[in-house]
Write a protein that holds these residues in place. Structure first.
Motif, PDB file in Angstrom:
ATOM      1  N   ILE A 146       0.838  -1.206   0.000  1.00 16.82           N
ATOM      2  CA  ILE A 146       0.000   0.000   0.000  1.00 16.82           C
ATOM      3  C   ILE A 146       0.871   1.255   0.000  1.00 16.82           C
ATOM      4  CG2 ILE A 146      -1.599   1.346   1.412  1.00 16.82           C
ATOM      5  CD1 ILE A 146      -2.820  -1.373   2.312  1.00 16.82           C
ATOM      6  N   ARG A 147       1.896   1.268   0.829  1.00 18.41           N
ATOM      7  CA  ARG A 147       2.790   2.432   0.876  1.00 18.41           C
ATOM      8  C   ARG A 147       3.562   2.570  -0.437  1.00 18.41           C
ATOM      9  NH1 ARG A 147       3.526   0.568   6.599  1.00 18.41           N
ATOM     10  NH2 ARG A 147       2.341   2.074   7.857  1.00 18.41           N
ATOM     11  N   THR A 148       3.947   1.448  -0.996  1.00 15.23           N
ATOM     12  CA  THR A 148       4.646   1.485  -2.277  1.00 15.23           C
ATOM     13  C   THR A 148       3.768   2.069  -3.363  1.00 15.23           C
ATOM     14  OG1 THR A 148       5.965  -0.450  -1.673  1.00 15.23           O
ATOM     15  CG2 THR A 148       5.803   0.064  -4.015  1.00 15.23           C
ATOM     16  N   ASN A 149       2.490   1.699  -3.361  1.00 13.06           N
ATOM     17  CA  ASN A 149       1.573   2.233  -4.367  1.00 13.06           C
ATOM     18  C   ASN A 149       1.493   3.758  -4.281  1.00 13.06           C
ATOM     19  OD1 ASN A 149      -0.430   1.269  -6.478  1.00 13.06           O
ATOM     20  ND2 ASN A 149      -1.723   2.646  -5.286  1.00 13.06           N
ATOM     21  N   GLY A 150       1.528   4.287  -3.060  1.00 13.99           N
ATOM     22  CA  GLY A 150       1.543   5.733  -2.908  1.00 13.99           C
ATOM     23  C   GLY A 150       2.818   6.354  -3.438  1.00 13.99           C
ATOM     24  N   ALA A 151       3.946   5.714  -3.174  1.00 12.75           N
ATOM     25  CA  ALA A 151       5.235   6.262  -3.586  1.00 12.75           C
ATOM     26  C   ALA A 151       5.413   6.264  -5.096  1.00 12.75           C
ATOM     27  CB  ALA A 151       6.365   5.477  -2.926  1.00 12.75           C
ATOM     28  N   ASP A 209       0.498   9.439   4.374  1.00 13.15           N
ATOM     29  CA  ASP A 209       1.704  10.236   4.602  1.00 13.15           C
ATOM     30  C   ASP A 209       2.858   9.807   3.706  1.00 13.15           C
ATOM     31  OD1 ASP A 209       0.477  11.760   6.606  1.00 13.15           O
ATOM     32  OD2 ASP A 209       0.896  10.241   8.120  1.00 13.15           O
ATOM     33  N   VAL A 210       2.568   9.079   2.644  1.00 10.62           N
ATOM     34  CA  VAL A 210       3.609   8.648   1.717  1.00 10.62           C
ATOM     35  C   VAL A 210       3.695   9.632   0.558  1.00 10.62           C
ATOM     36  CG1 VAL A 210       4.338   6.834   0.128  1.00 10.62           C
ATOM     37  CG2 VAL A 210       3.302   6.223   2.314  1.00 10.62           C
ATOM     38  N   ALA A 211       4.889  10.155   0.329  1.00 16.28           N
ATOM     39  CA  ALA A 211       5.094  11.082  -0.785  1.00 16.28           C
ATOM     40  C   ALA A 211       5.211  10.309  -2.094  1.00 16.28           C
ATOM     41  CB  ALA A 211       6.357  11.898  -0.545  1.00 16.28           C
ATOM     42  N   THR A 212       4.635  10.850  -3.161  1.00 25.84           N
ATOM     43  CA  THR A 212       4.788  10.258  -4.486  1.00 25.84           C
ATOM     44  C   THR A 212       6.099  10.744  -5.075  1.00 25.84           C
ATOM     45  OG1 THR A 212       2.387  10.174  -4.829  1.00 25.84           O
ATOM     46  CG2 THR A 212       3.778  10.015  -6.784  1.00 25.84           C
ATOM     47  N   ILE A 213       7.055   9.820  -5.221  1.00 23.33           N
ATOM     48  CA  ILE A 213       8.406  10.206  -5.629  1.00 23.33           C
ATOM     49  C   ILE A 213       8.804   9.654  -6.995  1.00 23.33           C
ATOM     50  CG2 ILE A 213       9.257  10.522  -3.275  1.00 23.33           C
ATOM     51  CD1 ILE A 213      10.516   7.704  -3.481  1.00 23.33           C
ATOM     52  N   VAL A 214       7.934   8.886  -7.628  1.00 24.90           N
ATOM     53  CA  VAL A 214       8.253   8.349  -8.952  1.00 24.90           C
ATOM     54  C   VAL A 214       7.614   9.251 -10.001  1.00 24.90           C
ATOM     55  CG1 VAL A 214       8.052   6.372 -10.498  1.00 24.90           C
ATOM     56  CG2 VAL A 214       8.518   6.012  -8.075  1.00 24.90           C
ATOM     57  N   ASN A 215       8.439   9.865 -10.804  1.00 28.89           N
ATOM     58  CA  ASN A 215       8.019  10.906 -11.741  1.00 28.89           C
ATOM     59  C   ASN A 215       7.624  10.285 -13.080  1.00 28.89           C
ATOM     60  OD1 ASN A 215       7.588  13.388 -12.918  1.00 28.89           O
ATOM     61  ND2 ASN A 215       9.758  13.916 -13.100  1.00 28.89           N
ATOM     62  N   LEU A 216       6.544   9.496 -13.041  1.00 23.45           N
ATOM     63  CA  LEU A 216       6.081   8.778 -14.231  1.00 23.45           C
ATOM     64  C   LEU A 216       4.664   9.206 -14.586  1.00 23.45           C
ATOM     65  CD1 LEU A 216       8.568   6.907 -13.882  1.00 23.45           C
ATOM     66  CD2 LEU A 216       7.056   4.978 -14.349  1.00 23.45           C
ATOM     67  N   MET A 217       4.358   9.135 -15.877  1.00 20.25           N
ATOM     68  CA  MET A 217       2.975   9.317 -16.311  1.00 20.25           C
ATOM     69  C   MET A 217       2.116   8.216 -15.688  1.00 20.25           C
ATOM     70  SD  MET A 217       3.471  10.037 -20.372  1.00 20.25           S
ATOM     71  CE  MET A 217       4.859  10.998 -20.966  1.00 20.25           C
ATOM     72  N   PRO A 218       0.861   8.514 -15.331  1.00 19.34           N
ATOM     73  CA  PRO A 218       0.145   9.754 -15.634  1.00 19.34           C
ATOM     74  C   PRO A 218       0.366  10.881 -14.633  1.00 19.34           C
ATOM     75  CG  PRO A 218      -1.343   8.209 -14.588  1.00 19.34           C
ATOM     76  CD  PRO A 218      -0.038   7.477 -14.773  1.00 19.34           C
ATOM     77  N   GLY A 278       0.796  11.292  -1.125  1.00 21.63           N
ATOM     78  CA  GLY A 278       0.293  10.554  -2.278  1.00 21.63           C
ATOM     79  C   GLY A 278      -0.709   9.509  -1.843  1.00 21.63           C
ATOM     80  N   GLY A 279      -0.400   8.278  -2.097  1.00 19.42           N
ATOM     81  CA  GLY A 279      -1.299   7.212  -1.677  1.00 19.42           C
ATOM     82  C   GLY A 279      -2.639   7.306  -2.368  1.00 19.42           C
ATOM     83  N   ILE A 280      -3.603   6.656  -1.788  1.00 20.99           N
ATOM     84  CA  ILE A 280      -4.976   6.678  -2.271  1.00 20.99           C
ATOM     85  C   ILE A 280      -5.829   7.317  -1.184  1.00 20.99           C
ATOM     86  CG2 ILE A 280      -6.966   5.298  -2.978  1.00 20.99           C
ATOM     87  CD1 ILE A 280      -4.711   5.221  -5.028  1.00 20.99           C
ATOM     88  N   ALA A 281      -6.537   8.370  -1.529  1.00 20.72           N
ATOM     89  CA  ALA A 281      -7.432   9.019  -0.566  1.00 20.72           C
ATOM     90  C   ALA A 281      -8.758   8.270  -0.541  1.00 20.72           C
ATOM     91  CB  ALA A 281      -7.660  10.471  -0.950  1.00 20.72           C
ATOM     92  N   VAL A 282      -9.192   7.884   0.636  1.00 17.42           N
ATOM     93  CA  VAL A 282     -10.473   7.198   0.814  1.00 17.42           C
ATOM     94  C   VAL A 282     -11.470   8.189   1.390  1.00 17.42           C
ATOM     95  CG1 VAL A 282     -11.684   5.302   1.949  1.00 17.42           C
ATOM     96  CG2 VAL A 282      -9.331   4.982   1.151  1.00 17.42           C
ATOM     97  N   TRP A 294      -5.825   1.355   3.557  1.00 18.70           N
ATOM     98  CA  TRP A 294      -5.278   2.087   2.411  1.00 18.70           C
ATOM     99  C   TRP A 294      -5.077   3.564   2.754  1.00 18.70           C
ATOM    100  CZ3 TRP A 294      -3.324   1.064  -2.340  1.00 18.70           C
ATOM    101  CH2 TRP A 294      -3.367  -0.263  -2.764  1.00 18.70           C
ATOM    102  N   ASP A 295      -6.038   4.150   3.425  1.00 21.67           N
ATOM    103  CA  ASP A 295      -5.909   5.561   3.774  1.00 21.67           C
ATOM    104  C   ASP A 295      -4.875   5.747   4.889  1.00 21.67           C
ATOM    105  OD1 ASP A 295      -7.405   8.150   3.011  1.00 21.67           O
ATOM    106  OD2 ASP A 295      -7.229   8.294   5.184  1.00 21.67           O
ATOM    107  N   ARG A 296      -4.898   4.873   5.879  1.00 23.36           N
ATOM    108  CA  ARG A 296      -3.975   4.985   7.010  1.00 23.36           C
ATOM    109  C   ARG A 296      -2.527   4.818   6.574  1.00 23.36           C
ATOM    110  NH1 ARG A 296      -1.558   1.035   9.802  1.00 23.36           N
ATOM    111  NH2 ARG A 296      -2.884  -0.574   8.844  1.00 23.36           N
ATOM    112  N   CYS A 297      -2.262   3.810   5.766  1.00 28.92           N
ATOM    113  CA  CYS A 297      -0.884   3.519   5.381  1.00 28.92           C
ATOM    114  C   CYS A 297      -0.361   4.441   4.285  1.00 28.92           C
ATOM    115  CB  CYS A 297      -0.766   2.069   4.908  1.00 28.92           C
ATOM    116  SG  CYS A 297      -1.057   0.838   6.196  1.00 28.92           S
ATOM    117  N   GLY A 298      -1.235   4.879   3.387  1.00 30.67           N
ATOM    118  CA  GLY A 298      -0.765   5.651   2.247  1.00 30.67           C
ATOM    119  C   GLY A 298      -0.800   7.148   2.418  1.00 30.67           C
TER     120      GLY A 298
END
Length: 582
Positions: A270-275, A308-317, A383-387, A302-306
């Motif tokens: 879950i945290r990885t998905n946010g990153a 506070d995770v910053a999205t650091i992969v600069n990929l589309m979309p 980042g992550g997924i907002a619920v 999903w909301d708890r774990c993701g």
């Protein structure tokens, strides 16, 4: 070997020996028929039989190269002293299946689970690629709990059109909107088509295929580095061969999905998905997978774990690069190391390598900090997924902040309602439609039961008259999914869905809707009594199938908030070989 796992003693009796060991009539029946392929007798001496579950299909273009990859897996199995058998399995292609591939994810998982259980397979290599093949095979493996390892086919190479980097899927949506806005001709759109699919492989953006490949690696179900290697890179074939070697030892150690797919592993994913700015589809697939292995993962996790995770992969979309650059930068191991350094990774989680996830990634190097960003330059700090929850989504809805417009994350607007996807298509290009960029587009009856199957139609294209103003985003709400390659302020998976009588079913054009992503709120601004009155008067409007798989799906599919799995498939049923019928 990780301290959290103790290998089983070897040698020992394997599943396949129930079919092939001994001199009884039944054993000779099983063994003798297989020998018509030219296998020597000593191959049936108790060595591990490895099923290579191959989702290759000419109608699954993302997986079109998997037969070649299967040969490398076989080579690895032979080298390690195993006996490889290639098994074609149900392949649900996002590109071709109607009404939607998602409707058949559960059917694929059911059929593959029974293939695993009912055949002499001691361990499995899950050869996957296109979106639904990865979760369906992992779900089957979790339900059966046979030692299994994931090998993905990898993303296609970068595309280019008129000097611009083109992401498969992402630019399909972008160019389509440009045509409607008068910024691109139809002929130019057709010229761009080939650049979107330049080589074998899955989408080259961080769409659902790449997201699920990353989820498999973050869960520990694939060897480290598997997710990002391009499909046509020679290192993809090396990964396949190494995985073939590894599965033989996994069988000997009895290292099963239930040993790897722990609560901690899911939290890592879950945290990885946010990153990585991963797909919202990962939410549904991981919820379903957790249900198969008996791990309590919910939308709240999903909301708890993701969160506070910053999205650091600069990929589309979400960003500007593609999977090819992600691989060259170091791929997912660099992201996992960054999470570990920030205290956001369960470092002791076990992987198919037999090592912990931290042991696998602690020494990797980031080779491009414009692709895998430092924290102070993250695409979004949260980042992550907002619920989101509220009276419009009592059981939750999801949004991908890294793909949304910041100015729309807090918004109040007038609803413009489409009763289903056909209603949307009939109205959206009408210049008389009363809609502007301040409105909230609402699409109903596109959830697991409603579409049926929950198609990727949630990222509704904007009205041409709005696009011509230069507006590229509006708030959109539905019970549908959207492609992981898509972008925008799109609220999805609204639960309960409209076809099940959820509040979304009774939204009317003209109602005011409030979206407050920072406070995780989704509110239909009408009096509670009026909402209750509307719900009491609601009746289903969609036709129900009378037979076949469509009937089974409609009768038993659960809501998006629990993974949209079939209710009778939750839980691990094990791999008991059952009775010999001969």
């Amino acid at each position: 070997m990780s301290k959290t796992f103790t290998p089983a003693p070897w040698p020992r009796k394997l599943r396949s020996t129930h079919w092939y060991s001994g001199t009884s009539r039944d054993t000779i029946y099983h063994r003798g028929w297989l020998k018509n392929q030219g296998y020597p007798h000593d191959l049936f001496d108790g060595r591990p039989i490895i099923g290579i579950l191959n989702t290759w299909s000419d109608l699954t273009p993302c997986n079109g190269h998997l037969r070649e990859l299967a040969e490398k897996v076989k080579a690895g199995v032979w080298e390690a002293g195993g006996f490889p058998v290639e098994v074609p399995v149900f392949s649900a292609s996002e590109n071709t299946f109607r009404p939607t591939a998602m409707m058949f994810r559960n059917l694929a998982a059911l059929s593959i689970e029974e293939q695993l259980r009912g055949q002499p397979i001691d361990g499995a290599v899950l050869l996957v690629g296109c979106d639904k093949t990865t979760p369906s095979l992992m779900m089957a493996a979790a339900s059966c709990d046979v030692p299994s390892i994931v090998v993905t086919g990898g993303p296609m190479l970068n595309g280019y059109f008129q000097g611009e980097r083109v992401g498969s899927g992402t630019h399909l949506w972008k160019f389509s909107e440009m045509v409607k806005a008068g910024e691109m001709t139809q002929d130019e759109f057709l010229d761009a088509e080939q650049s979107m699919s330049r080589s074998s492989g899955t989408c080259n953006t961080m769409g659902t295929a790449s997201s699920m490949a990353s989820m498999a690696e973050a869960l520990g179900m694939a060897l480290s580095g598997n997710a990002a290697i391009p499909a046509v890179d020679s290192r993809r074939r090396v990964m396949a061969q190494l995985s073939g070697r590894r599965i033989v030892q996994m069988v000997k150690d009895d290292l099963k999905p239930s040993d790897i797919l722990t609560k901690e592993a899911f939290e890592n994913a879950i945290r990885t998905n946010g990153a990585i700015g991963g797909s919202t589809n990962a939410v549904i697939h991981l919820l379903a997978l957790a249900g198969r292995v008996g791990v309590d993962i919910t939308l709240e996790d999903w909301d708890r774990c993701g969160r506070d995770v910053a999205t650091i992969v600069n990929l589309m979309p979400s960003g500007k690069y593609l999977m090819e650059e992600f691989f060259y930068a170091g791929g997912l191991p660099v992201v996992l190391k960054r999470l570990g350094e920030g205290g956001q990774l369960h470092k002791d989680a076990l992987t198919v390598s037999g090592q912990t996830i931290w042991d696998e990634v602690k020494d990797v190097v980031n080779h491009n900090e414009d692709v895998i960003l430092p924290l102070d330059r993250a695409l979004t700090p949260q980042g992550g997924i907002a619920v989101l929850k509220g009276n419009l989504a009592p059981k939750g809805a999801v949004l991908k902040p890294s793909a949304a417009s910041p100015h729309l994350l807090t918004h109040r607007g007038r609803a413009v309602v489409f009763e289903d996807i056909d209603d949307y298509k009939a109205k959206i290009d009408d210049e008389a439609l009363e809609i502007d960029e301040t409105c909230v587009m609402v699409l109903k009856n596109c959830g697991p039961k409603g579409y049926p199957g929950m198609a990727e139609v949630g990222n509704m294209g904007l009205p041409p008259k709005v696009l011509r103003k230069g507006i590229t985003d509006m708030v959109r709400i539905s019970d549908a999914r959207m492609s992981g390659t898509a972008y925008g302020t799109v609220i999805l998976h609204t639960s309960p869905e409209a076809a099940a009588g959820g509040p979304l079913a009774v939204v009317r054009t003209g109602d005011m809707i409030e979206v407050d992503v920072p406070n995780r709120r989704l509110h239909l601004d009408i009096p509670e009594a009026e909402l209750a009155e509307r719900l009491a008067a609601w009746a289903p409007s969609h036709d129900l199938p009378a037979s076949g798989y469509a009937w089974l799906h409609q009768a038993h599919v659960s809501g998006a908030d629990t993974g949209a799995d079939l209710d009778f498939l939750r839980g691990c049923r094990g791999n008991d070989v059952g009775k010999d019928s001969h």
